[in-house]
Design an enzyme around this catalytic site. Structure first.
Site, PDB file in Angstrom:
ATOM      1  N   CYS A 399      17.701  95.613  33.615  1.00  0.00           N
ATOM      2  CA  CYS A 399      17.108  96.327  34.746  1.00  0.00           C
ATOM      3  C   CYS A 399      17.288  97.843  34.562  1.00  0.00           C
ATOM      4  O   CYS A 399      16.673  98.435  33.680  1.00  0.00           O
ATOM      5  CB  CYS A 399      17.701  95.832  36.052  1.00  0.00           C
ATOM      6  N   HIS A 493      16.414  89.932  35.404  1.00  0.00           N
ATOM      7  CA  HIS A 493      17.848  89.653  35.430  1.00  0.00           C
ATOM      8  C   HIS A 493      18.122  88.268  34.838  1.00  0.00           C
ATOM      9  O   HIS A 493      18.231  87.278  35.572  1.00  0.00           O
ATOM     10  CB  HIS A 493      18.384  89.723  36.865  1.00  0.00           C
ATOM     11  N   GLU A 495      20.750  86.959  33.777  1.00  0.00           N
ATOM     12  CA  GLU A 495      22.039  86.365  34.140  1.00  0.00           C
ATOM     13  C   GLU A 495      21.919  85.371  35.284  1.00  0.00           C
ATOM     14  O   GLU A 495      22.744  84.462  35.424  1.00  0.00           O
ATOM     15  CB  GLU A 495      23.055  87.452  34.513  1.00  0.00           C
TER      16      GLU A 495
END
Length: 558
Positions: A399, A493, A495
């Site tokens: 990001c 993102h 994750e």
């Protein structure tokens, strides 16, 4: 529908989220479809406006909902996809009731906590529990509900009352309560104290809920005498007193619950349709736990961010790194670096802190710059990115980390100066936020198209590639650098989609590069594809095979 309410006593942060996730995991291992709801008693509508130092990271769901980090635990443990309505707050409930009152739905009646607020809570839970969360689209059979905070808090009273009523509405065979409590062990005597648990259960029973399982959080396994004492004073059988002591890995918690007969208890208590057969999913969890304990090699990643004083600020990032490190048989060492400490201003004001930060960065095997907002500390992040690029150190930017990687290259390689060019550049790939503060993150679950038409020839000529963009062609999503072992930036993102048995590819690549195994891995033609590794019902993959595929050949473990 079967409902399992998880409450907590004595202290907050006792581990209700991990307990709730673990309960869901062992039930899913039995072939059941499981969903989860997190209740937060605060008045905020959602977690979107919280400082990371308040409640840790803001977890972002597929529908863009900004929610409590415990929903990240649910998704990782259960491999499910939740929605923003799986996070229920006092603010959401009161907002919905007030909207009904303004529309005249209550026909002029006085709107009160009981029955209007409590009814709204029950209706919300029953409605949301039916929403499919698995990829097969089938409806859930079990809903695990975690009530945040501590029993006795004034904020949680409406929810406690709602579930006191709820247990009778859905009938006893469809509702049970797990109460998580602390059993402290003072170092002066070494004796495990049961009084806090007794008081907590007494208060819960006084409010109309009687726990079916008392889960005791303790530093060491409970003595039998202690378990019997809790049983006597808390009105449960000794088998209903469950010990969750400190363990080497959170992946061992589902195994602890399984070993103490929790599945058998739920099977009889809730009349669950469970087949008594070997549970392959728990076999995978045991494999993960055992491997985690045996790891000898270390791999260090420098996490350069703004909120490094509180590790929960980057909970999903840390978990994604751990999943990837586990997949390559390495123990993860995270070096937290406050990005402001890398800046020239710190050198003049606190030179010791400055040099310590740079020493951490220079000694790390890889560099990660996660997402973030605001101007503070961005110059330090750019300095870290510049160092990783020049020193050929494996780097991943997420990001804002990706955006700053572009800015660093434009500044230091293309010699673009001034804020105007950087601002106009970033508009092409920045992740826009919806107009209101909080609410939803726009574009989180969108697809990415690779090998897009080149929009930045100045960058491409110097080996800086924009290799992915959103499907509408409005925003650049992925960058990489030529002549570098691993220099990658992603606008999304990754994750948030990492799982213990399915590590996120960008993080997996970072760990492979940091451990010096990326080239060998690629030469073997290996890849990690997003299979259904959590379900024993999947006909497209073998759970046992998935474990084997995560184990590297012996020549890659050297």
């Amino acid at each position: 529908m079967k409902y399992i309410l998880v409450t907590g006593g004595v202290i907050s942060g006792i581990g209700k989220g991990i307990i709730a996730s673990s309960v869901g995991t062992i039930l899913k291992s039995c072939g059941l479809h499981v969903t989860a709801i997190k209740i937060d008693p605060y008045i905020n509508i959602d977690a979107g406006t919280f400082s990371p130092y308040e409640h840790g990271e803001v977890f972002v769901l597929d529908d863009g909902g900004e929610v409590d980090l415990d929903l990240g635990n649910y998704e990782r443990f259960l491999d499910i996809r939740l929605t923003k309505d799986n996070n229920l707050t006092t603010g959401k409930i009161y907002q919905s009731v007030i909207n009904k009152e303004r529309r005249g739905d209550y026909l002029g009646k006085t709107v009160q906590v009981v029955p209007h607020i409590t009814d709204a809570i029950q209706e919300w839970v029953m409605r949301q529990a039916k929403i499919p969360v698995d990829d097969d689209g089938l409806g859930p059979q079990v809903c695990v509900i975690e009530l945040g905070g501590t029993v006795g808090d004034i904020e949680s009273m409406p929810f406690i009352e709602a579930f006191r009523q709820f247990q009778f509405k859905v009938k006893r065979e469809n509702f049970c309560n797990i109460h998580v409590s602390l059993v402290p062990q003072p170092s002066a005597t070494g004796e495990q104290k049961t009084k806090p648990t007794q008081n907590s259960v007494r208060e819960l029973r006084g409010l109309g809920l009687s726990p079916d399982l008392v889960v005791c959080r303790c530093s060491t396994p409970l003595d039998n005498a202690v378990k019997e004492k809790i049983s006597m004073f808390c009105h449960v059988e000794p088998e209903q007193v469950i010990c969750v002591h400190d363990v080497s890995s959170i992946y061992r918690v589902p195994l602890l619950l399984e070993d103490q007969g929790v599945v058998d208890y739920f099977c009889h208590r809730l009349h669950l349709p469970i087949e008594m057969r070997p549970r392959k999913m728990l076999t995978k969890w045991k494999e993960i736990s055992d491997r985690s304990d045996r790891l000898l090699e270390h791999c260090s990643i420098a996490l350069v961010g703004k909120y490094t004083k509180f590790s929960d600020s980057y909970a999903s990032v840390i978990k994604a790194l751990e999943h990837s490190a586990l997949a390559i048989n390495h123990k993860l060492a995270v070096k937290y670096i406050d990005s402001a400490d890398l800046e020239a201003a710190t050198l003049h004001q606190e030179p010791v802190k400055y040099h310590e930060a740079w020493q951490k960065l220079c000694s790390a095997d890889g560099v990660l710059v996660p997402g973030g907002f605001g101007v503070r500390g961005t110059e330090g992040k750019i300095q870290a990115i510049s160092w990783a690029r020049k020193q050929k150190k494996p780097f991943l930017g997420v990001c804002l980390g990706m955006q700053l990687a572009v800015c660093e290259f434009a500044r230091n390689v293309l010699d673009w100066q001034g804020e105007c060019c950087i601002t106009s550049l970033s508009k092409s790939f920045i992740l826009y936020i919806s107009g209101n503060m909080g609410g939803e993150m726009d574009g989180y679950a969108n697809s990415t198209e690779f090998d897009p038409e080149c929009k930045y020839p100045h960058f491409e000529e110097k080996g800086f590639r924009f290799v992915g963009q959103d499907m509408e062609g409005e925003r650049m999503e992925v960058i990489e650098l030529d002549d570098h072992l691993y220099f990658v930036g992603v606008q999304y993102h990754p994750e948030f989609t990492s799982r213990p048995i399915k590590p996120s590819p960008p993080y997996f690549g970072l760990l492979l590069a940091a451990a010096g195994k990326l080239q060998s891995y690629l030469q073997k033609g290996c890849h990690l594809s997003p299979r259904d590794t959590y379900s024993d019902r999947s006909g497209s993959s073998s759970p046992d095979l998935e474990i084997a595929e995560l184990k590297f050949p012996s020549h890659l473990q050297d």
